[in-house]
Write a protein that holds these residues in place. Sequence first.
Motif, PDB file in Angstrom:
ATOM      1  N   VAL A  51      14.431  25.161 -22.340  1.00 58.17           N
ATOM      2  CA  VAL A  51      13.625  25.783 -21.288  1.00 58.17           C
ATOM      3  C   VAL A  51      14.271  27.098 -20.857  1.00 58.17           C
ATOM      4  O   VAL A  51      13.586  28.116 -20.673  1.00 58.17           O
ATOM      5  N   TYR A  52      15.584  27.093 -20.720  1.00 53.20           N
ATOM      6  CA  TYR A  52      16.318  28.320 -20.373  1.00 53.20           C
ATOM      7  C   TYR A  52      16.044  29.416 -21.399  1.00 53.20           C
ATOM      8  O   TYR A  52      15.721  30.559 -21.041  1.00 53.20           O
ATOM      9  N   GLU A  53      16.159  29.094 -22.687  1.00 56.59           N
ATOM     10  CA  GLU A  53      15.931  30.085 -23.741  1.00 56.59           C
ATOM     11  C   GLU A  53      14.491  30.606 -23.708  1.00 56.59           C
ATOM     12  O   GLU A  53      14.244  31.801 -23.902  1.00 56.59           O
ATOM     13  N   ALA A  54      13.546  29.702 -23.473  1.00 60.47           N
ATOM     14  CA  ALA A  54      12.148  30.106 -23.429  1.00 60.47           C
ATOM     15  C   ALA A  54      11.888  31.055 -22.257  1.00 60.47           C
ATOM     16  O   ALA A  54      11.226  32.093 -22.413  1.00 60.47           O
ATOM     17  N   LEU A  55      12.406  30.721 -21.081  1.00 63.55           N
ATOM     18  CA  LEU A  55      12.204  31.580 -19.912  1.00 63.55           C
ATOM     19  C   LEU A  55      12.923  32.917 -20.078  1.00 63.55           C
ATOM     20  O   LEU A  55      12.388  33.970 -19.704  1.00 63.55           O
ATOM     21  N   LEU A  56      14.116  32.893 -20.659  1.00 63.74           N
ATOM     22  CA  LEU A  56      14.851  34.140 -20.873  1.00 63.74           C
ATOM     23  C   LEU A  56      14.093  35.054 -21.832  1.00 63.74           C
ATOM     24  O   LEU A  56      14.021  36.273 -21.628  1.00 63.74           O
ATOM     25  N   GLU A  57      13.487  34.467 -22.861  1.00 61.27           N
ATOM     26  CA  GLU A  57      12.699  35.262 -23.800  1.00 61.27           C
ATOM     27  C   GLU A  57      11.487  35.876 -23.101  1.00 61.27           C
ATOM     28  O   GLU A  57      11.151  37.048 -23.317  1.00 61.27           O
ATOM     29  N   VAL A  92       6.749  20.587 -19.778  1.00 60.60           N
ATOM     30  CA  VAL A  92       7.930  19.807 -19.391  1.00 60.60           C
ATOM     31  C   VAL A  92       7.814  19.450 -17.911  1.00 60.60           C
ATOM     32  O   VAL A  92       6.892  19.896 -17.214  1.00 60.60           O
ATOM     33  N   SER A  93       8.752  18.647 -17.434  1.00 58.97           N
ATOM     34  CA  SER A  93       8.790  18.329 -16.008  1.00 58.97           C
ATOM     35  C   SER A  93       9.437  19.488 -15.245  1.00 58.97           C
ATOM     36  O   SER A  93       9.970  20.427 -15.841  1.00 58.97           O
ATOM     37  N   ARG A  94       9.411  19.403 -13.928  1.00 59.90           N
ATOM     38  CA  ARG A  94       9.957  20.488 -13.109  1.00 59.90           C
ATOM     39  C   ARG A  94      11.493  20.535 -13.142  1.00 59.90           C
ATOM     40  O   ARG A  94      12.070  21.593 -12.916  1.00 59.90           O
TER      41      ARG A  94
END
Length: 204
Positions: free
Chosen positions: A24-30, A54-56
């Motif tokens: 999730v971190y990688e996706a948001l950073l992208e 995904v969940s919160r």
Amino acid sequence: MLSTGLPQGAVPKLERPGPLRDRVYEALLELITTRALRPGQHLVESELAGHLGVSRQPVREALQRLNTEGWVDLRPAQGAFVHEPTEEEADQLLTVRTLLEAEAARLAAAHAGKPGIAQLEELCAQGEALVAADDVDGAVEANARFHAKVMELAGNAVLAELAAQVDRRVRWYYTPIARQRGQQSWTEHRALIAAIADRDEALA
């Protein structure tokens, strides 16, 4: 379209192995570095979770990590917002990048062979074509590939690791000015290739 305003098809698939919070971190950073999520944009946990399927909880953990790294601002009673880079931050970042890449260019001039130089010329031609087509996103990506190739030709793994840490942030800052820089950026790249081919370390 949800209020996070993500373009259709912009959300990356979370298919890579590893802990969910890291994916999730990688996706948001992208999404941040490509400016699908814009500087200053409000990030709603529930909506991001829905986008990513995904969940919160992993979204919350990812936002906390992004806050620590300076990509996201967590404001009390307001929530999370994409960080808006300042001119001072950009100046500091580009100063560090200059130091790293000047040394990489010098080392590339000392070590690069004909195949490596040919690869730089090919990348430069691709970048010039993308600028001519007014493909800003493509030109930014090509610019990143060019700089990564110079770093690779330098042959210093520690230098490459440090450069990789600043690369995403540089791309984030560079995207808004890519159109203004246009052909001038690639003219400079051509001069760099010539210096490397001539093994002129100081000029490179």
